[in-house]
Design a protein around this motif. Structure first.
Motif, PDB file in Angstrom:
ATOM      1  N   LYS A   1      35.090  43.167  46.416  1.00 31.69           N
ATOM      2  CA  LYS A   1      35.042  44.602  46.174  1.00 31.69           C
ATOM      3  C   LYS A   1      33.884  44.914  45.236  1.00 31.69           C
TER       4      LYS A   1
ATOM      5  N   GLU B   1      35.986  47.580  49.715  1.00 33.36           N
ATOM      6  CA  GLU B   1      36.231  46.167  50.018  1.00 33.36           C
ATOM      7  C   GLU B   1      35.349  45.748  51.187  1.00 33.36           C
TER       8      GLU B   1
ATOM      9  N   ASP C   1      35.755  37.782  51.043  1.00 29.55           N
ATOM     10  CA  ASP C   1      35.984  39.199  50.784  1.00 29.55           C
ATOM     11  C   ASP C   1      35.652  39.508  49.329  1.00 29.55           C
TER      12      ASP C   1
ATOM     13  N   VAL D   1      38.271  39.000  45.844  1.00 32.70           N
ATOM     14  CA  VAL D   1      39.455  39.293  46.653  1.00 32.70           C
ATOM     15  C   VAL D   1      39.933  37.991  47.266  1.00 32.70           C
TER      16      VAL D   1
ATOM     17  N   GLU E   1      34.563  42.531  42.211  1.00 34.58           N
ATOM     18  CA  GLU E   1      35.906  41.967  42.122  1.00 34.58           C
ATOM     19  C   GLU E   1      36.108  40.923  43.219  1.00 34.58           C
TER      20      GLU E   1
END
Length: 344
Positions: free
Chosen positions: A72, A138, A70, A165, A163
């Motif tokens: 972002k 996301e 995951d 995750v 980012e």
């Protein structure tokens, strides 16, 4: 006739974004999920690099089924640069399932499918999606079901945010046959293991080994040591002879039951087999094997699900070849197990 010229939606998706910032996908840059050994291995294998077991099992463990991460980003485009072991090699399974990467995004708390890699090459760069508004979203990227990923880079706009995750979730572990590995889903995200992981908000660990769910001691040792495992789903029957089923399964289950005090173990018998309708000996054996597993599970106080009951309403239309599930089969398998686990 070239259908890709007549219908542009049938065309491959190639790299079409300039000024891409390429980030290598590894455990330093992303929190890789879906395998128990990603950190120690430093690759995308599903079993330890140092494992001592059968060659076929080691070869299949290099297939990246179930692995995902995951992230972002507010990038206006998302691209991939990939090296895999081979082109698609099975006539009855789509290249997008064997080799593909699936991109999802989170919309109002729910994962939604966006795009897959429509290409059948060993090395390539392509754009999965472009012309997005620069809004922080996301995403989740699933890896191929039936191929080895040698290297992969995620591409975003040069000035876009990125980012990591790293959700801290309990585990939902699957050990099974080619069905569990994902044969023959049209894309990775539609395998029942991934569908359940998204729905139940758990980290799905895929230990499906095509034709090789033989209840190996090496796999038993791994399963006994998994931490924070909420559910363990087993579907080994179709890879076991009558002798192996009776000789190995009782001991395998007893040891799991003893080791995994806090884990709910679910044993699933074989799914519907059309040959049982026209061959009496096949039907008799099918029913005997099911009854053996049912009684064994009752004795050991392990949850048992009749695989026939899961898919019986599909009238044997759920496979591509009488054995391996299509998306129809996988989605219905997911629906049944999703309801079952929520009420367990």
């Amino acid at each position: 006739m070239d259908i890709k010229k007549i219908d542009l939606n049938m065309a491959n998706n190639y790299l079409s974004v300039a000024n891409v910032n390429w980030i290598q996908v590894n455990n330093n840059n992303f929190a890789l999920k879906g395998s128990l050994f990603l950190k120690e291995n430093n690759n995308f294998y599903r079993l330890p690099n140092t494992i001592k077991t059968r060659d076929n099992l080691i070869a299949l463990s290099k297939h990246s089924s179930g692995i995902y991460f995951d992230f972002k980003t507010n990038s206006t485009a998302i691209s991939l640069k990939v090296d895999i072991a081979s082109k698609a090699y099975m006539a009855h399974m789509a290249a997008t399932g064997q080799n593909g990467f699936d991109l999802y995004f989170k919309n109002e708390g729910k994962w939604v499918f966006l795009a897959t890699t429509k290409i059948n090459l060993e090395s390539y760069a392509l754009t999965l999606i472009k012309d997005l508004k620069p809004i922080l979203r996301e995403y989740r990227l699933y890896f191929p079901l039936y191929n080895e990923v040698k290297d992969i880079y995620l591409g975003i706009d040069e000035k876009a945010k990125l980012e990591k995750v790293d959700p801290k979730q309990e585990k939902l572990v699957f050990y099974g046959t080619s069905i569990t590995q994902g044969g023959c889903a049209t894309r990775p995200g539609i395998n029942y293991t991934s569908l359940l992981g998204r729905s139940l908000n758990l980290e799905a660990i895929n230990l499906g080994f095509s034709g090789n769910c033989h209840l190996d001691d090496a796999i038993l040792d791994i399963l006994q040591k998994v931490k924070k495992m909420k559910y363990l789903i087993l579907e080994p029957e179709s890879n076991l002879t009558n002798e192996a089923l009776k000789e190995k399964l009782p001991s395998f289950l007893k040891k799991l039951k003893t080791s995994l005090k806090e884990t709910k173990i679910i044993l699933i018998s074989a799914f519907p087999q059309p040959l049982t309708l026209i061959k009496d000996d096949v039907k008799e054996n099918y029913l005997k094997r099911k009854e053996f597993q049912k009684k064994l599970a009752e004795t050991l106080e392990i949850n048992f699900i009749d695989g026939f009951e899961i898919l019986k309403d599909l009238d044997y239309e759920e496979t591509v070849d009488g054995i391996h599930l299509t998306d129809l089969g996988f989605y219905n398998l997911y629906l049944y197990l999703n309801n079952y686990l929520r009420n367990l």
